[in-house]
Design a protein around this motif. Sequence first.
Motif, short mmCIF file in Angstrom:
data_model
loop_
_atom_site.label_atom_id
_atom_site.label_comp_id
_atom_site.label_asym_id
_atom_site.label_seq_id
_atom_site.Cartn_x
_atom_site.Cartn_y
_atom_site.Cartn_z
N ARG A 287 0.78 -1.19 -0.01
CA ARG A 287 -0.16 0.03 -0.03
C ARG A 287 0.80 1.44 0.11
O ARG A 287 0.72 1.94 -0.76
CB ARG A 287 -0.94 -0.06 1.36
N ARG B 186 -4.15 1.32 -10.97
CA ARG B 186 -5.41 1.47 -10.04
C ARG B 186 -5.67 1.29 -8.90
O ARG B 186 -4.79 0.17 -8.38
CB ARG B 186 -6.45 0.29 -11.15
N ASP B 187 -6.50 1.86 -8.14
CA ASP B 187 -6.31 1.56 -6.71
C ASP B 187 -7.94 2.00 -6.05
O ASP B 187 -8.39 2.82 -6.62
CB ASP B 187 -5.78 2.71 -6.04
N SER B 188 -8.48 0.77 -5.32
CA SER B 188 -9.71 0.95 -4.91
C SER B 188 -10.10 2.17 -4.24
O SER B 188 -11.16 2.59 -3.85
CB SER B 188 -10.02 -0.45 -4.40
N VAL B 189 -9.01 2.61 -3.34
CA VAL B 189 -9.25 3.62 -2.42
C VAL B 189 -8.97 5.05 -2.95
O VAL B 189 -9.68 5.98 -2.95
CB VAL B 189 -8.23 3.42 -1.13
N GLY C 142 -8.21 5.52 -6.02
CA GLY C 142 -8.47 6.04 -7.74
C GLY C 142 -7.47 5.61 -8.61
O GLY C 142 -6.39 5.27 -8.15
N SER D 164 -13.98 9.71 4.38
CA SER D 164 -13.64 9.69 3.05
C SER D 164 -13.49 10.93 2.57
O SER D 164 -12.61 11.10 1.40
CB SER D 164 -14.88 8.94 2.19
#
Length: 481
Positions: free
Chosen positions: A140, A183-186, A188, A425
Amino acid sequence: MTIEKQEAYLKNWINQDETAEAMLPLIGHLYRDRGVNINVYGQSLVNQTVIGVLNAHQFAQQVLESQLSVLDTFPILQALSRLDLSPCRVDIGKLTVRFRAQGNGTPLEDFVRQELMPVNKGKNALLKEPQDVVLYGFGRVGRLLARLLIEKTGGGDKLRLRAIVVRKGSDEDLMKRASLLERDSVHGPFNAVITLDKEENAIIANGNMVRLIYANSPDGIDYTQYGIHNAIVIDNTGKWRDRAGLGLHLQSQGVAKVILTAPGKGDIPNIVFGINHHEVNGDETIYSAASCTTNAVVPVLKAVNDRFGVVNGHLETCHSYTNDQNLIDNYHKGDRRGRAAALNMVLTSTGAAQAVAKALPELAGKLTGNAIRVPVPNVSLAVVNLTLAKETSVSELNDHLRDTALHSPLQNQIAFVNSPELVSSDFIGSRHAGVVDSLATIVTGNRCVLYVWYDNEFGYASQVVRLLQKIAGLELPVIPA
């Protein structure tokens, strides 16, 4: 009247949109060709979109509680773009506010030239040659560090990410690593153009060729065969945290120094940038960037202690779950961490309270701490409960923290917000170590409770890069000081 307002709002928007659009090439030219980083009250405008530029001004306007738009800052930007600048960091928001207050009829061009005099001396390189950087591990934090380093390439004369060291996972390893960077789910999608060079086993991101090197240990790599010399290795695996373990990196050819992205053990300097980065010196070869929580709370604690004094206190963190926890209930060697991370609040411990003393010795023994892992993938909240040496009020304490966030040397570490609608968020992607939620501040006499949000991934990675720049000798002059 309603129609007139509608037309006025639209006309104003079009004007600001056009102005922000005109700012982008000037900002890009100054950054790539001159090494000048343009920002507005700590919000970088480099590599931003038109909306990003406008939002940076809007954020500053809300915190300042006064008018500040691109229509105000654009003339300042135009004036400084006509100067012969050396690398520096220029806050056009602060220059605008200063011109309003201190211009006294001085022509804007003359004012800007006077303010920029210390750096109006022609382009020069801060380093004799670009600093090679290697990421050891690509989880991460590692991937966010890669994003930041690639973003900061500029003209290629400062930090250069040259390689990433991992254990090979499969024959499609290169493609999968590149996909996780892109690409990253958190956070973007990464604002980059990414291709692959399979012959070199490299990821090409915005023109940066970053080799993927496979290794099982830190001490058996010859980086020089890849043209990498005197590299700073950032170990983000967390596997080695003492001098003996991290010292293995120094046994590899081409490595000069090491940064650990976790609290270091023993005599390893734990650096919270903005607080004790003056401890960085040419003799030390291994540094720790401490923990995300320590980076978030120490700047705020220093600001409060300097003004009001801290007698004692308790630190409670509501920390997002991490990859160390289980997705579903399963065995884990740690207490409680075996339970499903996304379904439970998990009471655990934190060493942040004790770690504070390594950066702020004056608070040694004054703090206790605990942590609760909560079911969100990113952004954490520190609840700082303090007994102060003197009484204060909500307004006095908040005014001090706002001033610290806007005008002090801690402006890159502490941010300040005053919106009643913000939730966790909203702080994803924050580059500050911690963000004070001023509307949640509680004060009763000499007791206070502060709520500090922090992006425990991106905000922390930003602090690591600041430490990296310090170690590399990249200290940009800041205008205005």
